[in-house]
Design an enzyme around this catalytic site. Sequence first.
Site, PDB file in Angstrom:
ATOM      1  CD  GLN A   1      -3.390   3.605   0.733  1.00 14.87           C
ATOM      2  OE1 GLN A   1      -2.172   3.376   0.491  1.00 14.87           O
ATOM      3  NE2 GLN A   1      -3.878   4.157  -0.280  1.00 14.87           N
TER       4      GLN A   1
ATOM      5  CB  VAL B   1      -1.048  -0.012   1.122  1.00 20.16           C
ATOM      6  CG1 VAL B   1      -2.049  -1.099   1.087  1.00 20.16           C
ATOM      7  CG2 VAL B   1      -0.513   0.012   2.514  1.00 20.16           C
ATOM      8  CB  SER B   2       0.356   4.466  -1.667  1.00 15.52           C
ATOM      9  OG  SER B   2       0.429   3.864  -2.815  1.00 15.52           O
ATOM     10  CB  THR B   3      -0.384   6.586   2.659  1.00 16.12           C
ATOM     11  OG1 THR B   3      -1.877   5.903   2.706  1.00 16.12           O
ATOM     12  CG2 THR B   3      -0.085   7.238   1.438  1.00 16.12           C
TER      13      THR B   3
END
Length: 183
Positions: free
Chosen positions: A14, A9-11
Amino acid sequence: MTKIGYARVSTIDQDFELQQQRLRAEGCLIVRAEKVSGASRDGRTELATVIEFLREGDELVVTRLDRLGRDTRDVLNIVHECEQRGACLTILDPHVSTRGEMGHVILTVLGMVAQMERRFIKERQREGIERAKSAGRYTGGKLRVDYQKIRQLSASGIGVTAIAKEIGCSRMQVYRVLNAAGT
């Protein structure tokens, strides 16, 4: 043959739990996960570990291609590295595998679509920021980690890994904060 899953996931806010569950349900004995941008391979230590671990006949499994990367060249390089190790890559949604020649063509096209989607996202984000600025509503992005706390923990002699666990971020983020501070 071992199935090895990779979730991303990017952040920090998340969650990759659903990806991990799906990978385990697909028979992945090992599942590695990280919270880092898919724009490039920089800072993606779990992906590097997975690729290094691949052996002849193994299968790298991801839920969607954009979890592997959003840059066509990066995705194709990952596919190449897997093949150099005698392993294959399988994407679950849509189901595509590099076991056959058609899989390579489909992966190339999907990689280009993921890269184009990333450009569209950045463009929409830029437009939204500009509109918010012109309306006087833009205050900048929210601070995701406490930079001051990272610096304090480091100054007190705590290591990068322990700081990352304490703050709830990646080690790479801790390094970035410390490097920006000249520590």
